[in-house]
Design an enzyme around this catalytic site. Structure first.
Site, PDB file in Angstrom:
ATOM      1  CD  GLU A 145     -58.155  37.838  14.857  1.00 43.90           C
ATOM      2  OE1 GLU A 145     -58.644  37.122  13.830  1.00 43.90           O
ATOM      3  OE2 GLU A 145     -57.625  38.775  15.006  1.00 43.90           O
TER       4      GLU A 145
ATOM      5  CG  ASN B 142     -54.494  40.610  11.518  1.00 44.40           C
ATOM      6  OD1 ASN B 142     -53.575  39.521  11.213  1.00 44.40           O
ATOM      7  ND2 ASN B 142     -55.228  41.274  10.816  1.00 44.40           N
TER       8      ASN B 142
ATOM      9  CG  ASN C 223     -52.006  35.587  12.480  1.00 41.63           C
ATOM     10  OD1 ASN C 223     -52.462  34.801  11.990  1.00 41.63           O
ATOM     11  ND2 ASN C 223     -52.550  37.052  12.301  1.00 41.63           N
ATOM     12  CD  GLU C 224     -52.639  36.664   8.162  1.00 41.04           C
ATOM     13  OE1 GLU C 224     -52.637  38.099   7.861  1.00 41.04           O
ATOM     14  OE2 GLU C 224     -53.260  36.138   7.469  1.00 41.04           O
TER      15      GLU C 224
ATOM     16  CE1 TYR D  23     -60.195  34.307   5.804  1.00 39.21           C
ATOM     17  CE2 TYR D  23     -57.884  35.057   5.894  1.00 39.21           C
ATOM     18  CZ  TYR D  23     -58.869  34.757   6.512  1.00 39.21           C
ATOM     19  OH  TYR D  23     -58.832  34.466   8.050  1.00 39.21           O
TER      20      TYR D  23
ATOM     21  CD  GLU E 179     -56.104  33.724   9.780  1.00 43.84           C
ATOM     22  OE1 GLU E 179     -56.651  34.532   9.178  1.00 43.84           O
ATOM     23  OE2 GLU E 179     -55.508  33.927  10.798  1.00 43.84           O
TER      24      GLU E 179
ATOM     25  CD  GLN F 274     -61.987  35.089  12.953  1.00 41.91           C
ATOM     26  OE1 GLN F 274     -62.529  35.156  13.989  1.00 41.91           O
ATOM     27  NE2 GLN F 274     -60.728  35.855  12.586  1.00 41.91           N
TER      28      GLN F 274
HETATM   29  O1  AHR Z   1     -59.481  36.198   9.975  1.00 37.24           O
HETATM   30  C1  AHR Z   1     -59.454  37.435   9.783  1.00 37.24           C
HETATM   31  C2  AHR Z   1     -58.168  37.964   9.681  1.00 37.24           C
HETATM   32  O2  AHR Z   1     -57.592  37.640   8.625  1.00 37.24           O
HETATM   33  C3  AHR Z   1     -57.021  37.505  10.839  1.00 37.24           C
HETATM   34  O3  AHR Z   1     -57.014  38.279  11.980  1.00 37.24           O
HETATM   35  C4  AHR Z   1     -55.665  37.637  10.051  1.00 37.24           C
HETATM   36  O4  AHR Z   1     -54.921  36.600  10.633  1.00 37.24           O
HETATM   37  C5  AHR Z   1     -56.164  37.466   8.610  1.00 37.24           C
HETATM   38  O5  AHR Z   1     -55.363  38.465   7.952  1.00 37.24           O
END
Ligand code: AHR
Length: 495
Positions: free
Chosen positions: A27, A68, A168-169, A240, A288, A343
């Site tokens: 990113e 993001n 994205n999200e 995450y 992700e 990432q």
């Molecule tokens: O990977 C970091 C961030 O985590 C990304 O930009 C977003 O998509 C997620 O919330």
């Protein structure tokens, strides 16, 4: 008594592992691009030392440019002569984006790495028109405004980008242009329609939830799928895990939460397929996933360029959790067809660099590399048994997390196993049915480290050790798995 066993048979399989399950993500965030994969002093601006480590993992697909970031991105800013590209305030990460690196540079970098691009379009501040223009710019051979513009930028051949993310999200209120499921489902459907009209060979990923714990999880999936079902090929999941409350046993059990999350999304997809009486089926893109918490709250200078943010330094406990997340992805290989460790470089990443300096592998690099190198083929349907334990957040957590992957073409069989127990070695018996001529190659192990041990630019104590794999006698091998260990047992068919 603590013990575990795994029984697999060469004919019984969960499914084929799609190589894209070992993907990653870059990113425009912190030092992922600038100082990470890209530094002008290097040939083409690409850091060779970073590419060499990426090749060790054999990363097959990389998602880009966000995250993001993409929800406020004008892709045109990153195309054409570099000296003409605008600097912009980048609102997602409160940074300044120079746009020195953009779509063409990314595709060129992918070709050098040997991976496919997974390109995200902005459905936050923009919409269908900009998205279809980008597809035309990238994939149309020539003779139209956008494709000729690409050619004028020095890229005669179309990039042929096959995989695309529809935003994205979009479920998250932090997202620029955040939407309700109804709003997103509609715009995703219309965008998908125009993108596929421009190039009907592309495959599209619809945004699912930004974690399995959001308020809208489930309802989001079914609503957006209902609105865009026929136009899309995958739905995304992001996950995450952190250990901010220091509850180690729950942290080590997080892979089981990913299992439930994946299974719930599969149920949403199948419910929608049944409801619509459709023959089309939707696969999952876990685009992700990782451990992320060490860098929460870290300070940086607002509006600086490529600030050092989200630079988690991973310890040995994190490597074990990443290992169990990888096993969860593999266990669902019949439906998880894309996954991206988020990432790849510097930003919550397995690979770290010093800007203008060296490069090193974090603890989480190793399970990722082992899974990618030895986890391809078919995941075998397991009869797995293990003693269990309770944690604050989870019940009936298997002490041993294990599975086996067989690559018939290469004649290789790999058994992955994690011992989550904090103090005890645990006997582990594996029965291999119908693997007649398979001989042990090696047992790769990571164990014996302090859970807080890390690798740094100057010292890398946390790395795998290799020993002889155990002998297989009457189809069985038995070992004692060290407490807190990541294990890879490799076997090869005699030729
Ligand atoms: O990977 C970091 C961030 O985590 C990304 O930009 C977003 O998509 C997620 O919330």
């Amino acid at each position: 008594m603590k013990k575990a066993s795994l029984l697999v048979c060469s004919d019984y399989k969960i499914g084929e592992v799609d190589k894209f399950v070992f993907g990653s993500f870059i990113e425009h965030l912190g030092r992922a691009v600038y100082g990470g994969i890209y530094e002008p002093a290097h040939k083409n601006g690409f850091r060779r030392d970073v590419i060499d480590l990426i090749k060790q993992i054999d990363v097959p697909i990389v998602r880009y440019p966000g995250g993001n970031f993409v929800s406020g991105y004008n892709w045109e800013d990153g195309a054409g002569p570099v000296q003409n590209r605008p600097k912009r305030l980048e609102l997602a990460w409160e940074s300044t984006e120079t746009n020195e690196f953009g779509t063409n540079e990314f595709v060129k970098w992918c070709r050098e790495v040997g991976c496919e691009p997974l390109m995200a379009v902005n459905l936050g501040t923009r919409g269908p028109d900009e998205a279809r223009n980008l597809v035309e710019y990238c994939n149309h051979p020539g003779g139209t405004y956008w494709s000729d513009l690409r050619i004028s930028h020095g890229y005669k051949n179309p990039h042929g980008i096959k995989y695309w993310c529809l935003g994205n999200e979009m479920d998250g209120d932090w997202q620029m242009g955040h939407k309700t499921p109804l709003e997103y489902g509609r715009i995703a459907n219309e965008t998908a329609k125009l993108m596929k009209m421009t190039d009907n060979s592309i495959k599209l990923v619809l945004c699912g939830s930004s974690s399995g714990r959001t308020r809208t999880f489930g309802e989001w999936e079914t609503t957006v799928l209902d609105l865009a079902y026929d136009k899309v090929d995958y739905i995304s999941l992001h996950q995450y895990f952190g250990n901010s409350d220091g509850d180690l046993r729950s942290f080590l059990a997080k892979g089981t939460e990913l299992d439930r999350y994946i299974e719930t999304v599969i149920a949403c997809c199948d419910f929608m397929q049944g409801k619509r009486h459709s023959r089309h089926h939707i696969d999952l893109s876990v685009d992700e996933w990782n451990v992320w918490y060490h860098s929460h709250g870290a300070k940086f200078e607002k509006w600086s360029t490529a600030p050092s943010i989200l630079e988690d330094i991973y310890n040995f406990a994190d490597a074990l959790v990443v290992g169990s997340m990888l096993l969860s992805l593999l266990r669902h290989c019949d439906r998880v067809k894309i996954a991206c460790m988020a990432q790849l470089v510097n930003v919550i990443a397995p690979i770290m660099t010093e800007t203008g300096g060296g490069v090193w592998a974090q603890t989480i690099f190793y399970p990722y590399m082992h899974a990618s190198r030895y986890g391809r083929g078919s995941v075998l349907l397991p009869k797995a048994e293990s003693s269990t334990h309770e944690t604050k957040d989870f019940t009936q957590v298997p002490d041993i997390d294990s599975l086996a992957v067989c690559d018939d073409e290469k004649g290789e069989l790999t058994v992955f196993a994690i011992n989550r127990d904090l103090s005890d070695s645990i006997p582990f018996t594996v029965k291999l049915i119908d693997f007649p001529d398979y001989a042990p190659i090696e047992h790769i192990e990571m164990s014996g480290y302090d859970l807080t041990a890390v690798n740094t630019a100057n010292s890398s104590p946390v790395k795998p050790k290799t020993q002889k794999a155990p002998a297989v006698e009457s189809n069985v091998f038995s070992v004692k798995l060290n407490p807190l260990s990541w294990n890879v047992f490799r076997f090869k068919k005699a030729t």
